[in-house]
Structures are given as C-alpha cells and as structure tokens.
Design an enzyme around this catalytic site. Structure first.
Site, mmCIF file in Angstrom:
data_model
loop_
_atom_site.group_PDB
_atom_site.id
_atom_site.type_symbol
_atom_site.label_atom_id
_atom_site.label_comp_id
_atom_site.label_asym_id
_atom_site.label_seq_id
_atom_site.Cartn_x
_atom_site.Cartn_y
_atom_site.Cartn_z
ATOM 1 N N LYS A 175 0.853 -1.189 0.000
ATOM 2 C CA LYS A 175 0.000 0.000 0.000
ATOM 3 C C LYS A 175 0.889 1.238 0.000
ATOM 4 C CE LYS A 175 -1.635 3.053 2.739
ATOM 5 N NZ LYS A 175 -1.770 4.224 1.870
ATOM 6 N N GLY A 228 6.934 5.983 8.253
ATOM 7 C CA GLY A 228 6.009 7.108 8.369
ATOM 8 C C GLY A 228 6.166 7.763 9.731
ATOM 9 N N SER A 229 5.076 8.320 10.220
ATOM 10 C CA SER A 229 5.186 9.099 11.459
ATOM 11 C C SER A 229 5.224 8.187 12.683
ATOM 12 C CB SER A 229 4.008 10.062 11.573
ATOM 13 O OG SER A 229 2.843 9.334 11.872
ATOM 14 N N GLU A 250 10.092 2.463 10.649
ATOM 15 C CA GLU A 250 11.034 3.572 10.444
ATOM 16 C C GLU A 250 10.231 4.848 10.619
ATOM 17 O OE1 GLU A 250 14.098 3.495 10.250
ATOM 18 O OE2 GLU A 250 14.422 1.382 9.788
ATOM 19 N N CYS A 284 13.004 11.898 6.398
ATOM 20 C CA CYS A 284 13.166 11.459 7.795
ATOM 21 C C CYS A 284 14.539 11.850 8.285
ATOM 22 C CB CYS A 284 13.076 9.944 7.911
ATOM 23 S SG CYS A 284 11.696 9.233 7.090
ATOM 24 N N GLU A 385 9.138 16.915 15.107
ATOM 25 C CA GLU A 385 9.443 16.761 13.686
ATOM 26 C C GLU A 385 8.484 17.633 12.882
ATOM 27 O OE1 GLU A 385 8.649 12.955 11.602
ATOM 28 O OE2 GLU A 385 10.676 13.206 10.805
HETATM 29 C C1 UN1 Z 1 13.735 8.991 4.268
HETATM 30 O O1 UN1 Z 1 13.721 10.211 4.352
HETATM 31 O O2 UN1 Z 1 12.831 8.326 4.789
HETATM 32 O O3 UN1 Z 1 19.580 9.134 3.526
HETATM 33 C C2 UN1 Z 1 14.740 8.227 3.507
HETATM 34 C C3 UN1 Z 1 18.742 9.706 2.836
HETATM 35 C C4 UN1 Z 1 18.058 8.932 1.743
HETATM 36 C C5 UN1 Z 1 16.882 8.197 2.274
HETATM 37 C C6 UN1 Z 1 15.929 9.019 3.083
HETATM 38 N N1 UN1 Z 1 18.980 8.034 1.137
HETATM 39 O O4 UN1 Z 1 18.442 10.867 3.025
#
Ligand code: UN1
Length: 495
Positions: A175, A228-229, A250, A284, A385
């Site tokens: 999804k 995600g969050s 993650e 992230c 965040e």
């Molecule tokens: C993400 O923002 O979830 O290291 C992944 C990085 C990328 C991956 C980011 N290779 O910024």
C-alpha cells in the site's frame, strides 16, 4: 480526461471492488491531475492477501539465485525507465528532478544488491556437541509481508522493503502513500514485467485508515514494514500485537548537524543547506537543527542566511529550481503553523517564514526555506518533527554540550558533525545516540548497502538496507542431522 490507474492483484489489473477512485494532483500546480486511482477497502485487501498467500506456497520453493535473477531484471528495467520515473515522481510529489533521479537510483542499487544476495543469504554451520551429528542454521521465508510506505521516497523506500522481502521468498501486499500512487504503480509494473509470478507482488491503493488498517489487522499477513510518522507507527505496533506480527518501523527524526569552531565552514555550509532544504526538508533524515559553536556563530549565520535566501523555489521539473513545493496543503499548513509556534516561543526568524505564492508559485504548495535563531532546546521547534523546510539554530560552546543537545530528543535517526579534530569526531561517533552518524557530511545521503534506521522512538530496532534487512524478512531455522545411528542425548550423554 485524467488517466485511470488500477490495483494489481494476482497478476491482474483491477479496480477497487467498490468502484471508487481518488485523484492525484501535482503539488507544484494543483490544477494538473495526474490520474485517478482505486480507493480500495478491506475486500480488496482480502483479495490481495489471498493471492499473496497462494503465491507464497510456490515462490518460497524457487531457488534464491533464481529469485535474484528476477531482481537483476527489475534493476535493468528501472535503469531503462529511470528518467521517465523521475519525471513522473517530480510531477506527483514535487521534489526536484536531480533528487527524483537519485530516488530511482537508490531503488536500482537496492535491486542489484538483492540480486547478489540471492547467491548469499548466508546461514551458519556450527559444530555439534555430540559426535557424528551435524548442526546448521538456515534462513527461511516467513510468508505474506504488508508493505506500507510514505510519499517522500516513493521509489527507494518501497524497494528497500519489497526487494529483500521477495528475494527472501516472501510475497507482498503493497500500500503506497496516496500522494504517490503513480510512482508506486510504475514500480509494480516493472516488477510484474520482470517476471515475478502472479500474486508475488500486489498493490492496493487507498488511504491508511481503510487499506493500511486492513493489512495490519489481517490474520493472514505475517509481517508489516512501515515507514512514516511515529504516531501512526505506534498505532500499527498496537494493532499488530493482536496477531503477533513481526513489525519493522522507520519513524520520525529530529536530526541535527553540529558545527564546531574548527570546522571547514564552507563545507559545513553546503552540508546544512543540502540537509535542511533538500527535498524541501521532507526527509526522515533531514537536518532540522543546527548546533553551532559560539565562536563561529555570527560568521556562519551570515553565510547561511545569504545562501538560504538565494535558494530558488519552483516546479521541480524546471532546471533552475532548487527547492520544490511541500507535498500537499496539509504539509504546507503544518510548516506554516510551526513558524507561528516558533515565533510565539520567542525564537527569531533569520530567513524565510512565509508561504510562497508569487507568480509561478501561485498554484503550488510552496513555503520559503526558513531559519530560526535563538532557539533553545526546550522549544517545540527544537523537539518536534516538522517535515518541511525549517531549520532551528541552537548555540553551543563545546563538543560535549553539542552532543548533549543533539541527544536531547525522543528520536535518533541521523546526525552530523563538522570538525577537523579527529578526537572530537570519535567522541561524537561514540556518544551520539542515532542510527546514522556522518562526519563532515550532511544528515541525508544514506547508501543502499548500509544499515538504515534509528534508535529511541525513530523505530523498533530493525534496520533496512544492506545485509541487515534480511534478518527482518527471514526466520532462523536450526537444523540438527544425527548420523550416529543411535540416540544421543544433548547435555546428558557427553557430560
Ligand atoms: C527517508 O527520508 O525516509 O539518507 C529516507 C537519505 C536517503 C533516504 C531518506 N537516502 O536521506
């Protein structure tokens, strides 16, 4: 008429059973509709899980090197379509073309890594404590994996999850984020075309509340991998507990870059601009705090503000654009609300701070690259965040204090330290609490063959990427073969 896209279930492209659809629009120009996609529900998830379960019984028996051959083919097809995918990705989520090309490349790297893993997937052989007895531990596939992915890396992140899952012999119900269904569809088209048998990969479009929850709650789904969050991740963890699924999360980050007084300031400047405003801050791993040594504070800030103000906002498809829009209105409004919060908390705006809607930006979700100074570690803009182009600058006096500030967060994904002092660098490597630490490089830019993930509330201990992700997608089976011809009792007969 907008192009109409479908789900892929058991090798067939189908509408949602309800017939409902949703629209996907370009965040740099909301008048442009990219397509309509199935607004799926529980019954579509049931179909997909059924297909994935049936496919698993055959796919698990295909030799891993053969599964790897398909991965190589997937990588080749991605190479051939790289430019086309990058353009479509920019059109649906906004980041600039150089970055969407990088996103596709990360998927290609993951495909070729998985291809080689097909001829590794190492287990262990160890001696038995008894004579004429052989002992080993093998990796075995687990079953049906539910894959729930975000919009900010709509190619790389699904590949990080699905390629190792499938290479290991599992099957997937995927999804994708409802902001990036087009990129996800292209990925699944390629996987299908490369020769995966029907049901090995299934895509079900739609919202998290309907499709995501139906996957997480499904008794016949064995694994969940989610990016995600932190809030949603906690909910998934609770829901998955009912069926004791294995879950890889993650989640959020509040990543910081430390700049010491001995740093190469030009290098640190390039690093923080890229880390904070690349992908419009929507990673992230984005740099959302700059921890800056007081001795270089004024010099560095004037360099930083000048460069941030000069960043060119625009449609990511245009070569001159350096920063694209936020992905949607909600995200843009979140950024604007944090500017208010920062001002109310007493932080000072050093750059940006406004929604950008002049001229060519009028129909997109743009926000100026924004920098707050006089931020103290207790402020919300230093803790929460934001997931947008907002950088909070915190003053520091030495490496010890910098590391303490950096660690003062519930998250722990990425971190960066600029210094020319090797002693400080190694102190930082030892004491920083995060899954990834960069020395003299920004917080973004993880490579596909190293472990990716974070500590504390950034995740639940699993790692994506490299060799480590294979621990998530396989179970260990211990095997003992006794060729002595007699009953040998472990722990008893030899002692
Ligand atoms: C993400 O923002 O979830 O290291 C992944 C990085 C990328 C991956 C980011 N290779 O910024």
């Amino acid at each position: 008429m907008a192009q109409k896209f479908q789900n892929l279930i058991n090798g067939r492209w189908v509408d949602a059973r309800s017939g409902q659809t949703f629209e996907n629009r370009n965040p740099a120009n909301w008048n442009e509709v990219i397509g309509t996609f199935p607004k799926s529900g529980k019954e579509d998830v049931d179909d997909a899980v059924k297909a994935a379960r049936a496919a698993f019984e055959k796919w698990r028996l295909v030799p891993a090197p053969k599964r790897g051959d398909i991965m190589r083919k997937i990588g080749d097809l991605m190479v051939a379509r790289k430019e086309e995918i990058a353009r479509e990705m920019t059109r649906e989520m906004g980041k600039v073309l150089a970055e969407t090309r990088g996103d596709v490349q990360e998927g290609i790297d993951t495909a070729y890594y998985a291809a080689t893993e097909g001829r590794r997937l190492f287990g262990h052989t160890v001696p038995s404590e008894l004579p004429n007895k052989f002992a080993m531990a093998l990796r075995v596939p687990i079953g049906v994996a539910g894959i729930i992915t975000p919009w900010n890396f709509p190619m790389a992140i699904p590949t990080w999850k699905m390629f190792p899952a499938i290479l290991s012999g599992n099957t997937c119900v995927f999804k994708p984020a409802s902001d990036t269904p087009r990129t996800a569809t292209m990925l699944v088209e390629i996987m299908n075309e490369a020769g995966l048998p029907p049901g090995v990969v299934n895509i079900v479009h739609g919202g998290g509340g309907e499709v995501g929850n139906a996957i997480v709650g499904h008794p016949d789904v064995d694994l969940i991998s989610f990016t995600g969050s932190t809030g949603i991740g906690k909910g998934i963890s609770r829901m998955a507990a009912d069926t004791l699924k294995r879950v890889s999360l993650e989640l959020g980050g509040k990543n910081a870059q430390i700049v010491m007084d001995d740093a190469d300031l030009d290098l640190a400047l390039d690093g923080v601009l890229w880390g904070a405003f690349g992908t419009t801050g929507q990673r992230c791993t984005a740099t959302s705090r700059l921890i800056l040594h007081e001795k270089v504070y004024d010099t560095f800030m004037s360099m930083l503000v000048a460069r941030a103000n000069a960043l060119k906002l625009g449609d990511g498809l245009l070569p001159e654009s350096q920063v694209g829009p936020c992905v949607n209105k909600g995200q843009r409004d979140t950024v604007a609300s944090y500017v208010e919060i920062g001002l109310n908390e007493g932080a000072k705006l050093a750059a940006g701070g406004k929604i950008a809607a002049d001229g060519a930006l009028a129909n997109g979700w743009f926000h100026q690259p924004t920098i707050f100074t006089d931020v103290t570690p207790g402020m919300r803009i230093a803790k929460e965040e934001i997931f947008g182009p907002v950088l909070s600058v915190i003053r520091t006096k030495d490496i010890g204090e910098s590391i303490r500030i950096l660690n003062d967060t519930i998250y722990g994904l990425s971190s960066s330290v600029y210094t020319r002092d090797i002693n400080k660098a190694f102190q930082a490597i030892r004491d920083i609490q995060s899954g990834i630490t960069y020395i003299n490089a920004p917080t973004i830019g993880a490579e596909a063959h190293l472990p990716f993930g974070g500590v504390k509330q950034t995740g639940n201990g699993h790692r994506e990427g490299g060799w480590t992700v294979y621990d998530f997608y396989t179970e260990w089976k211990a095997v003992y073969v006794d060729y002595s011809g007699s009953l040998q009792r472990a722990q008893i007969d030899n002692y």
